[in-house]
Design a protein around this motif. Structure first.
Motif, short mmCIF file in Angstrom:
data_model
loop_
_atom_site.label_atom_id
_atom_site.label_comp_id
_atom_site.label_asym_id
_atom_site.label_seq_id
_atom_site.Cartn_x
_atom_site.Cartn_y
_atom_site.Cartn_z
N VAL A 93 0.93 -1.26 -0.10
CA VAL A 93 -0.13 0.17 -0.04
C VAL A 93 0.99 1.20 0.03
N HIS A 94 0.42 2.16 -0.88
CA HIS A 94 1.45 3.45 -0.99
C HIS A 94 0.48 4.59 -1.02
N LEU A 95 0.75 5.69 -0.38
CA LEU A 95 0.00 6.79 -0.73
C LEU A 95 0.10 7.44 -2.29
N PHE A 96 -0.83 8.05 -3.00
CA PHE A 96 -0.94 8.52 -4.09
C PHE A 96 0.38 9.59 -4.09
N ILE A 97 1.15 9.67 -5.44
CA ILE A 97 2.26 10.37 -5.81
C ILE A 97 1.62 11.18 -6.96
N PRO A 98 1.79 12.26 -7.16
CA PRO A 98 1.36 13.18 -8.27
C PRO A 98 2.56 13.13 -9.12
N LEU A 99 2.70 12.35 -10.01
CA LEU A 99 4.05 12.51 -10.92
C LEU A 99 4.14 13.31 -11.98
N PRO A 100 4.84 14.15 -12.51
CA PRO A 100 4.75 15.19 -13.58
C PRO A 100 4.78 14.26 -14.68
N GLY A 101 4.23 15.08 -15.74
CA GLY A 101 3.88 14.18 -16.95
C GLY A 101 2.65 13.42 -17.24
N THR A 102 1.85 13.14 -15.99
CA THR A 102 0.65 12.32 -16.06
C THR A 102 -0.26 13.20 -16.02
#
Length: 369
Positions: free
Chosen positions: A318-327
């Motif tokens: 389980v991981h917290l959402f990461i707002p990745l650039p380019g998505t």
């Protein structure tokens, strides 16, 4: 010209692949713990990038930065790096090194430089043309690209939505360097296919070519998609492979959220995959993302319910959402977790039933330095 590679744990496989590609062009990427020499190369993801920005900005040598973060944010990275490789590096990096060595650095395709106009990428890497590793060994990348456009994932924007595959004979040749055969791929069971419809005949052909190895397929450092987990695919894995676990992504326990993420599968697909894996005597290891911006309270609780369902029969990651650039989800904030979700995840972690990080999304990258 002395060319160095900045050692970063999360970029070990990139180092292996680019060392091999550059070696064929006469450049040896010397491993270093700090920038030095004529040129130092970096491969950064969006979590590790801030850790190295000051080092790169202050480096006394020429710096080249590539990797997922550079591909997603080239203009930002060009503010502190001399050169930014904006896509795949096997062809672009040796090409750039030749240009630097000759003094002709204007408009190298696929490279951003703050003092030159940007020239877009003019090629796609043909995997069979490049060895997966040479003296610096790494896992064997068997496929690249993904036809699914999951809203949180950088893979399609970096590697494209058309899958490319390394041929069986080349994979077998490099697997002979190891006892265990482990692979890099966005979806192991998509090998040899368009990424949407499995070609299990080609997967079996790969397995047959690797019978001198202990094969680990659909487990670290890769995974599979839940709808590819069928009795037929599991029959192949249990017949030829050594792994007793199968790793796949659920991401959410809510069909509404899965549609928002453009995952291309349903919660029912996840449950069927769990049943099938258990029926074949294996343990399912299932990935989840919590704190997704598109979640509502009911969606978050549905994900928690599915996590509980998984850990009764396997393991959850389980991981917290990461707002990745380019998505498509770049710049979005994680949704706060409900108190009961935080509490239950903590209890499951203390009991050793789940792993991951749902408070600090970058924790698993901080040991990279």
């Amino acid at each position: 010209m002395q060319v160095n590679w900045r050692l970063i744990t999360a970029a070990k496989n990139s180092y292996a692949a680019l060392y091999a590609a550059c070696e064929t062009e006469g450049y040896i990427l010397r491993p270093v713990e700090a920038p030095e020499g004529d040129v130092t190369c970096y491969s950064l993801n969006s979590i590790s990038a801030p850790l190295y920005e000051e080092e790169i900005r202050e480096a006394a040598c020429t710096t080249i930065v590539g990797g997922p973060h550079a591909a997603a944010c080239p203009a930002r990275v060009a503010e502190y790096a001399d050169y930014v490789v904006t896509g795949e590096g096997e062809y672009a990096l040796p090409r750039l090194l030749r240009a630097i060595e000759s003094g002709m650095t204007g408009a190298v395709p696929g490279v951003m430089h703050r003092r030159s106009p940007f020239c877009p990428v003019d090629h796609t890497v043909f995997l069979p043309a490049y060895p997966p590793f040479s003296r610096m060994k790494g896992y064997i990348e068997i496929s690249r690209g993904c036809p699914f456009g999951c809203a949180y994932c950088q893979t399609p924007s970096i590697f494209g939505r058309r899958m490319r595959h390394r041929p069986v004979d080349q994979i077998a040749r490099f697997a002979a360097h190891y006892r265990d055969a482990r692979f890099v791929t966005p979806n192991a069971l998509a090998y040899g296919s368009d990424g949407i419809t499995p070609r299990l005949d080609r997967v079996e052909r790969l397995f047959r070519a690797l019978q001198n190895n202990e094969i680990y397929f659909g487990t670290f450092p890769s995974e599979v998609r839940p709808e590819f987990v069928t009795d037929e695919s599991l029959d192949l894995i249990t017949r030829y492979c050594s792994n007793k676990r199968l790793h796949f992504g659920a991401q959410s326990g809510s069909d509404r959220v899965l549609r928002s993420l453009r995952r291309g599968h349903t919660v029912a697909d996840v449950r069927r995959a769990i049943d099938a894996v258990r029926d074949h005597g294996m343990m399912p290891v299932v990935d989840f993302i919590v704190g997704l911006p598109c979640e509502e309270d009911g969606d978050q609780l549905a994900t928690l319910d599915l996590v509980h369902e998984v850990v009764r029969r396997g393991r959850a990651h389980v991981h917290l959402f990461i707002p990745l650039p380019g998505t498509p989800m770049a710049g979005m904030r994680p949704r706060p977790l409900l108190p009961e979700v935080q509490r239950d995840l903590g209890r499951l972690a203390l009991a050793g039933r789940i792993s991951g990080s749902w408070s600090d999304p970058g924790r698993r990258f901080y040991s990279n330095r």
